[in-house]
Design a protein around this motif. Structure first.
Motif, short mmCIF file in Angstrom:
data_model
loop_
_atom_site.label_atom_id
_atom_site.label_comp_id
_atom_site.label_asym_id
_atom_site.label_seq_id
_atom_site.Cartn_x
_atom_site.Cartn_y
_atom_site.Cartn_z
N VAL A 57 2.90 1.00 6.00
CA VAL A 57 1.56 0.44 5.84
C VAL A 57 1.38 -0.13 4.44
O VAL A 57 0.92 -1.26 4.26
CB VAL A 57 0.48 1.50 6.16
N VAL A 58 1.74 0.64 3.44
CA VAL A 58 1.58 0.18 2.06
C VAL A 58 2.49 -1.02 1.80
O VAL A 58 2.10 -1.97 1.13
CB VAL A 58 1.85 1.32 1.06
N PHE A 59 3.69 -0.99 2.34
CA PHE A 59 4.62 -2.11 2.17
C PHE A 59 4.04 -3.40 2.73
O PHE A 59 4.16 -4.46 2.13
CB PHE A 59 5.95 -1.79 2.87
N CYS A 60 3.39 -3.32 3.87
CA CYS A 60 2.84 -4.53 4.51
C CYS A 60 1.49 -4.95 3.93
O CYS A 60 1.14 -6.12 3.98
CB CYS A 60 2.70 -4.30 6.02
N VAL A 61 0.72 -4.03 3.37
CA VAL A 61 -0.64 -4.33 2.93
C VAL A 61 -0.74 -4.55 1.42
O VAL A 61 -1.49 -5.40 0.96
CB VAL A 61 -1.59 -3.19 3.36
N ASN A 62 0.03 -3.81 0.65
CA ASN A 62 -0.10 -3.80 -0.79
C ASN A 62 0.30 -5.13 -1.42
O ASN A 62 1.39 -5.61 -1.21
CB ASN A 62 0.77 -2.67 -1.37
N LYS A 63 -0.59 -5.70 -2.20
CA LYS A 63 -0.27 -6.95 -2.92
C LYS A 63 -0.26 -6.73 -4.43
O LYS A 63 0.45 -7.40 -5.15
CB LYS A 63 -1.30 -8.04 -2.58
N LYS A 64 -1.04 -5.79 -4.91
CA LYS A 64 -1.11 -5.52 -6.33
C LYS A 64 -0.26 -4.30 -6.66
O LYS A 64 -0.29 -3.32 -5.93
CB LYS A 64 -2.57 -5.27 -6.73
N HIS A 65 0.50 -4.36 -7.69
CA HIS A 65 1.41 -3.28 -8.10
C HIS A 65 2.42 -2.96 -7.00
O HIS A 65 2.79 -1.81 -6.79
CB HIS A 65 0.65 -2.00 -8.47
N SER A 66 2.85 -3.97 -6.30
CA SER A 66 3.68 -3.74 -5.12
C SER A 66 5.04 -3.15 -5.47
O SER A 66 5.54 -2.30 -4.74
CB SER A 66 3.85 -5.02 -4.32
N PHE A 67 5.66 -3.58 -6.56
CA PHE A 67 7.00 -3.06 -6.86
C PHE A 67 6.97 -1.57 -7.15
O PHE A 67 7.74 -0.81 -6.58
CB PHE A 67 7.63 -3.81 -8.05
N ALA A 68 6.08 -1.14 -8.03
CA ALA A 68 6.02 0.28 -8.41
C ALA A 68 5.66 1.16 -7.22
O ALA A 68 6.26 2.21 -7.01
CB ALA A 68 5.02 0.47 -9.54
N VAL A 69 4.69 0.73 -6.44
CA VAL A 69 4.24 1.53 -5.30
C VAL A 69 5.32 1.59 -4.23
O VAL A 69 5.64 2.66 -3.71
CB VAL A 69 2.91 0.98 -4.74
#
Length: 146
Positions: A57-69
């Protein structure tokens, strides 16, 4: 360079499909194990399901701080599965031996580890290519203006 990008896109797509498939399988397996009173395996499989779902979910949704998360969640999923596999291997060899429950969790955990690592690796490679492609035109225009 275009061929490598195409291969990375295919790997990313296939690994995401595999990741989603193993998450569904982990959920079904955890419900089955909890119903059969294998609470330790059911709980650990449910934990793997939750971590895998969070990563997807986070991989598909996250746009900000994506690399670290994405990196931290990928490391968490891989570490969780590896540690649980080691713990179950040591406890089962000592107490019971090898069973079908072991093989089911082994297949789920290893597939989750491989799918997560491939998804993150392909995404990271595509991100690096995109950054190089974006910086190359900027360098070319600055060279032309000089």
């Amino acid at each position: 360079m275009k061929e490598k990008k195409t291969v990375a896109c295919v790997v990313l797509g296939v690994s995401l499909v595999s990741l989603i498939t193993v998450i569904v399988a982990a959920f079904a397996q955890s419900i089955d194990l909890l119903a059969d009173e294998h609470v330790e395996y059911g709980g650990v499989t449910l934990g793997a399901f939750l971590l895998g779902t969070a990563f997807t979910v986070v991989f598909c949704v996250n746009k900000k701080h994506s690399f670290a998360v994405n990196l931290s969640l990928a490391i968490t999923v891989v570490t969780y599965c590896v540690i649980s596999l080691i713990a179950f291997a040591v406890s089962d060899v000592i107490e019971y031996g090898y069973s079908s429950v072991d093989s089911g969790y082994l297949a789920t955990a290893l597939t989750l580890v491989v799918s997560t690592a491939l998804t993150f690796g392909a995404w990271m490679y595509l991100t690096l290519i995109k950054k190089k492609e974006e910086s190359a035109p900027a360098e070319q225009t600055s060279e032309k203006s000089e």
